[in-house]
Design an enzyme around this catalytic site. Structure first.
Site, PDB file in Angstrom:
ATOM      1  N   LYS A  22       0.840  -1.214   0.000  1.00  0.00           N
ATOM      2  CA  LYS A  22       0.000   0.000   0.000  1.00  0.00           C
ATOM      3  C   LYS A  22       0.872   1.259   0.000  1.00  0.00           C
ATOM      4  CE  LYS A  22      -1.729   1.611   4.046  1.00  0.00           C
ATOM      5  NZ  LYS A  22      -1.426   3.037   4.267  1.00  0.00           N
ATOM      6  N   ASN A  23       1.828   1.315   0.940  1.00  0.00           N
ATOM      7  CA  ASN A  23       2.585   2.558   1.084  1.00  0.00           C
ATOM      8  C   ASN A  23       3.491   2.831  -0.111  1.00  0.00           C
ATOM      9  OD1 ASN A  23       1.330   3.046   3.468  1.00  0.00           O
ATOM     10  ND2 ASN A  23       3.074   2.542   4.782  1.00  0.00           N
ATOM     11  N   ARG A  94      -3.691  10.784   4.784  1.00  0.00           N
ATOM     12  CA  ARG A  94      -2.503  11.640   4.880  1.00  0.00           C
ATOM     13  C   ARG A  94      -1.600  11.541   3.638  1.00  0.00           C
ATOM     14  NH1 ARG A  94       1.132  14.501   7.997  1.00  0.00           N
ATOM     15  NH2 ARG A  94       3.260  14.016   7.448  1.00  0.00           N
ATOM     16  N   CYS A 118      -4.619   8.678   9.729  1.00  0.00           N
ATOM     17  CA  CYS A 118      -4.729   8.008  11.023  1.00  0.00           C
ATOM     18  C   CYS A 118      -4.480   9.000  12.159  1.00  0.00           C
ATOM     19  CB  CYS A 118      -3.669   6.909  11.136  1.00  0.00           C
ATOM     20  SG  CYS A 118      -4.095   5.382  10.316  1.00  0.00           S
ATOM     21  N   ARG A 123       1.805  14.608  13.174  1.00  0.00           N
ATOM     22  CA  ARG A 123       2.236  14.395  11.785  1.00  0.00           C
ATOM     23  C   ARG A 123       2.268  15.690  10.965  1.00  0.00           C
ATOM     24  NH1 ARG A 123      -0.480   8.843   9.735  1.00  0.00           N
ATOM     25  NH2 ARG A 123       1.525   8.450   8.839  1.00  0.00           N
ATOM     26  N   ASP A 308       4.755   0.403  12.089  1.00  0.00           N
ATOM     27  CA  ASP A 308       3.508  -0.155  11.562  1.00  0.00           C
ATOM     28  C   ASP A 308       3.291  -1.618  11.975  1.00  0.00           C
ATOM     29  OD1 ASP A 308       2.892   2.229  10.413  1.00  0.00           O
ATOM     30  OD2 ASP A 308       3.308   1.646   8.352  1.00  0.00           O
ATOM     31  N   ARG A 400      -8.734   0.168   4.524  1.00  0.00           N
ATOM     32  CA  ARG A 400      -7.723   1.066   3.965  1.00  0.00           C
ATOM     33  C   ARG A 400      -6.441   0.310   3.641  1.00  0.00           C
ATOM     34  NH1 ARG A 400      -5.943   5.211   7.765  1.00  0.00           N
ATOM     35  NH2 ARG A 400      -4.483   5.317   6.040  1.00  0.00           N
TER      36      ARG A 400
HETATM   37  C1  UD1 Z   1       4.799   6.661   6.370  1.00  0.00           C
HETATM   38  C2  UD1 Z   1       3.838   5.511   6.200  1.00  0.00           C
HETATM   39  C3  UD1 Z   1       3.281   5.093   7.567  1.00  0.00           C
HETATM   40  C4  UD1 Z   1       4.424   4.794   8.536  1.00  0.00           C
HETATM   41  C5  UD1 Z   1       5.406   5.957   8.573  1.00  0.00           C
HETATM   42  C6  UD1 Z   1       6.633   5.664   9.435  1.00  0.00           C
HETATM   43  C7  UD1 Z   1       2.923   5.928   4.009  1.00  0.00           C
HETATM   44  C8  UD1 Z   1       1.741   6.277   3.192  1.00  0.00           C
HETATM   45  N1  UD1 Z   1       2.765   5.928   5.332  1.00  0.00           N
HETATM   46  O1  UD1 Z   1       4.050   7.749   6.892  1.00  0.00           O
HETATM   47  O2  UD1 Z   1       2.467   3.928   7.385  1.00  0.00           O
HETATM   48  O3  UD1 Z   1       3.889   4.591   9.834  1.00  0.00           O
HETATM   49  O4  UD1 Z   1       5.857   6.278   7.255  1.00  0.00           O
HETATM   50  O5  UD1 Z   1       7.276   4.517   8.970  1.00  0.00           O
HETATM   51  O6  UD1 Z   1       3.975   5.601   3.485  1.00  0.00           O
HETATM   52  N2  UD1 Z   1       7.244  14.319  10.707  1.00  0.00           N
HETATM   53  C9  UD1 Z   1       7.558  15.619  10.993  1.00  0.00           C
HETATM   54  N3  UD1 Z   1       7.574  16.522   9.963  1.00  0.00           N
HETATM   55  C10 UD1 Z   1       7.321  16.178   8.682  1.00  0.00           C
HETATM   56  C11 UD1 Z   1       7.016  14.843   8.387  1.00  0.00           C
HETATM   57  C12 UD1 Z   1       6.982  13.923   9.425  1.00  0.00           C
HETATM   58  O7  UD1 Z   1       7.797  15.966  12.160  1.00  0.00           O
HETATM   59  O8  UD1 Z   1       7.369  17.049   7.796  1.00  0.00           O
HETATM   60  C13 UD1 Z   1       7.177  13.329  11.800  1.00  0.00           C
HETATM   61  C14 UD1 Z   1       5.782  12.743  11.945  1.00  0.00           C
HETATM   62  O9  UD1 Z   1       4.969  13.581  12.741  1.00  0.00           O
HETATM   63  C15 UD1 Z   1       6.042  11.407  12.581  1.00  0.00           C
HETATM   64  C16 UD1 Z   1       7.397  11.013  12.004  1.00  0.00           C
HETATM   65  O10 UD1 Z   1       7.968  12.221  11.488  1.00  0.00           O
HETATM   66  O11 UD1 Z   1       6.150  11.545  13.977  1.00  0.00           O
HETATM   67  C17 UD1 Z   1       7.310   9.948  10.919  1.00  0.00           C
HETATM   68  O12 UD1 Z   1       6.647  10.471   9.824  1.00  0.00           O
HETATM   69  P1  UD1 Z   1       6.948  10.026   8.313  1.00  0.00           P
HETATM   70  O13 UD1 Z   1       8.161   9.182   8.253  1.00  0.00           O
HETATM   71  O14 UD1 Z   1       6.888  11.257   7.491  1.00  0.00           O
HETATM   72  O15 UD1 Z   1       5.681   9.117   8.028  1.00  0.00           O
HETATM   73  P2  UD1 Z   1       4.654   9.228   6.843  1.00  0.00           P
HETATM   74  O16 UD1 Z   1       5.370   9.438   5.567  1.00  0.00           O
HETATM   75  O17 UD1 Z   1       3.546  10.135   7.223  1.00  0.00           O
END
Ligand code: UD1
Length: 421
Positions: A22-23, A94, A118, A123, A308, A400
Site C-alpha cells: 500500500k505505502n 494523509r 490516522c 504528523r 507499523d 484502507r
Molecule cells: C509513512 C507511512 C506510515 C508509517 C510511517 C513511518 C505511508 C503512506 N505511510 O508515513 O504507514 O507509519 O511512514 O514509517 O507511506 N514528521 C515531521 N515533519 C514532517 C514529516 C513527518 O515531524 O514534515 C514526523 C511525523 O509527525 C512522525 C514522524 O515524522 O512523527 C514519521 O513520519 P513520516 O516518516 O513522514 O511518516 P509518513 O510518511 O507520514
C-alpha cells in the site's frame, strides 16, 4: 458501520498470498504527474486508500484506468491541468500530501490541502516544506491549504532532513527528478518503499543514486517518460500475517514474502521463540514448542523495527511468558490499541511513549473498537488466540490497508466473519 466477529481457538495452517505494498503504491501513483506518457503499475493492492488516491489523481486531471480486477492501474497525466488538491479528498488520507512535490514540478505551482489520516499523532509537514523551499519554492499556509509556487522552476539543492521522514523523502525525491541541477537529500528515509519509488522513477528516465544508503543524489532531467512498474510486496501485511500462526498456533506460508523486508521484525520473533524459514515461494512461520517469550521492542526508522508492526507485536506479547517493554519513537500517540487489548484481559501499562506488557496465559474475547489501521488488525490477531468471541467495530480502517482480510484469515483456518450493519 461494519464489524468483524472473531471466534478464537482455531490452529492456523496453509498459505497466504502477500499483496503489493500500500505505502509504495501511494507514492508511485502520484509519480505519474511527473510525465505525460502513461505510468502503469502492476501488483497493485485492492484497498480503499488506493481508491482514494485514484479519486485524488482524477480530480487533478489524471486519467486512471483500473485493469485486471484492480491488480493493474494505468495512469496518464497528459491532460492533467489542475494543480489544486481539494480538502474533501485529501482529508481522507494523509498520503494525499504526496502530490505536492509532483504537482509543483509539473505546474510550477500547487495548492494542496493539509492532510488528515490516522489519528496517531500530530504528523506535521515541516520537513516536506523545508525541502521544497530549499529547491526554490515559496510555500504558505492559507485556509488549511498549502499554497506553493516556484516561478523560476525547481532548482537542485543540498537538503539535510532533521528526521528521516518517509513522506518528506518521497516528495523531495519526486520533485528533484525534474529540478535544474543536482539535489542531495541527506538523512533520507531508506524504507523499501523509497527504494521501490527510486526504481520506478529510474525506469521513467530519472537519474538517482544512493537510495539505499540514506544519502540520495538526484541529477535533474528535462522530462520523464512512461514506464511499467511492479509494486513491491507489502512488508507490513507480511509481518501481520506472520504473527497469525505464532499467536494462534499452527504453521503458515506467506507467498511472495521476503525476509530482507522484515529483518528487524524477524530478529525479535526469533528471540521470542518463533521458527522462520525461507521457502521457494516465500516464508514459512510456526511457533516453536512452548510459550512465546517476552521481548523488548523499540520502533525505529528502517532498517529498525517498523512502527507499523508495533500494535500487532503488542497483541502477541500480551500472552508471552514474562514482561515486555515496547518503546514507540516514531509517533507520539500510537498505543490506542492498548486499552482495547486490556478489555480482553491483557496487562499493559502505558507511560508516554513506553508500554509495559506482562503476558497472561490467555486473552478473553470482548467487544473492542478499532482506532486506526494497524490497531484494527492487532485486535483481530488478539481475537484469534482469545477464549470466546471478539467483536471488532469500526473496521473501515482495515479496508484502507488489508486486502480481503476475512478471506485471507479464513483461508488458513481462522473463524472470522464480517457483520454488515
Ligand atoms: C509513512 C507511512 C506510515 C508509517 C510511517 C513511518 C505511508 C503512506 N505511510 O508515513 O504507514 O507509519 O511512514 O514509517 O507511506 N514528521 C515531521 N515533519 C514532517 C514529516 C513527518 O515531524 O514534515 C514526523 C511525523 O509527525 C512522525 C514522524 O515524522 O512523527 C514519521 O513520519 P513520516 O516518516 O513522514 O511518516 P509518513 O510518511 O507520514
Amino acid at each position: 458501520m461494519d464489524s468483524i466477529l472473531v471466534k478464537g481457538g482455531a490452529e492456523l495452517h496453509g498459505e497466504i498470498p502477500i499483496a503489493g505494498a500500500k505505502n509504495a503504491c501511494l507514492t508511485l501513483m502520484p509519480a505519474t504527474l511527473l510525465a505525460d506518457e502513461p505510468l502503469t503499475l502492476t501488483n497493485v493492492p485492492r484497498l480503499s486508500d488506493i481508491a482514494t488516491m485514484t479519486q485524488l489523481l482524477q480530480s487533478l486531471g489524471v486519467e486512471v484506468t483500473s485493469l485486471q480486477d484492480g491488480r493493474v492501474v494505468a495512469m496518464s497525466s497528459q491532460s492533467a491541468d489542475n494543480p489544486v488538491a481539494d480538502y474533501n479528498i485529501v482529508r481522507k488520507m494523509r498520503a494525499s500530501n504526496l502530490v505536492l512535490g509532483p504537482l509543483l514540478a509539473r505546474h510550477g505551482h500547487a495548492v494542496v490541502s493539509m492532510p488528515g489520516g490516522c489519528a496517531i499523532g500530530a504528523r506535521p509537514m515541516d520537513l516536506h516544506i523545508h525541502g521544497l523551499e530549499a529547491m526554490g519554492a515559496k510555500i504558505e499556509l492559507k485556509d488549511g491549504y498549502l499554497h506553493a509556487e516556484v516561478p523560476g522552476g525547481l532548482k537542485g539543492a543540498q537538503i539535510e532532513l532533521r528526521f528521516a521522514s518517509v513522506g518528506a523523502t518521497e516528495n523531495i525525491l519526486m520533485a528533484a527528478t525534474l529540478a535544474k541541477g543536482t539535489t542531495v537529500i541527506k538523512n533520507a528515509a531508506r524504507e523499501p518503499e523509497i527504494i521501490d519509488l527510486a526504481t520506478c522513477l529510474r525506469a521513467m528516465g530519472a537519474q538517482i543514486e544512493g537510495e539505499a544508503s540514506g544519502t540520495i543524489t538526484i541529477q535533474g532531467v528535462d522530462q520523464l517518460h512512461g514506464a511499467t512498474h511492479p509494486v513491491i510486496a507489502d512488508r507490513i501485511e507480511l509481518g501481520t500475517y506472520m504473527l497469525a500462526p505464532v499467536i494462534a498456533g499452527g504453521e503458515v506460508e506467506l507467498i511472495g514474502g521476503r525476509i530482507e523486508l522484515v529483518n528487524a521484525f524477524c530478529e525479535k520473533l526469533d528471540q521470542a521463540g518463533v521458527s522462520i524459514t525461507e521457502t521457494k515461494k516465500g516464508i514459512k512461520v510456526a511457533r516453536k514448542n512452548g510459550r512465546i517469550k517476552a521481548v523488548d521492542i523499540k520502533t525505529e526508522v528502517f532498517p529498525g523495527f517498523p512502527t507499523d508492526l508495533q500494535a500487532q507485536m503488542m497483541a502477541l506479547l500480551c500472552t508471552a511468558d514474562g514482561t515486555s517493554v515496547l518503546e514507540e519513537t516514531i509517533f507520539e500517540n500510537r498505543f490506542m490499541h492498548a486499552p482495547e487489548l486490556m478489555r480482553m484481559g491483557a496487562q499493559i501499562s502505558v507511560q508516554g511513549g513506553t508500554a509495559t506488557v506482562t503476558g497472561v496465559e490467555r486473552l478473553k474475547g470482548a467487544p473492542v473498537m478499532a482506532t486506526d489501521l494497524r490497531a484494527s488488525v492487532s485486535l483481530i490477531l488478539a481475537g484469534l488466540a482469545a477464549e470466546g468471541e471478539t467483536v471488532v467495530s469500526r473496521v473501515y480502517h482495515l479496508d484502507r490497508g488489508y486486502e480481503h482480510v476475512v478471506r485471507k484469515f479464513n483461508g488458513i483456518g481462522a473463524n472470522i466473519e464480517r457483520i454488515k450493519n
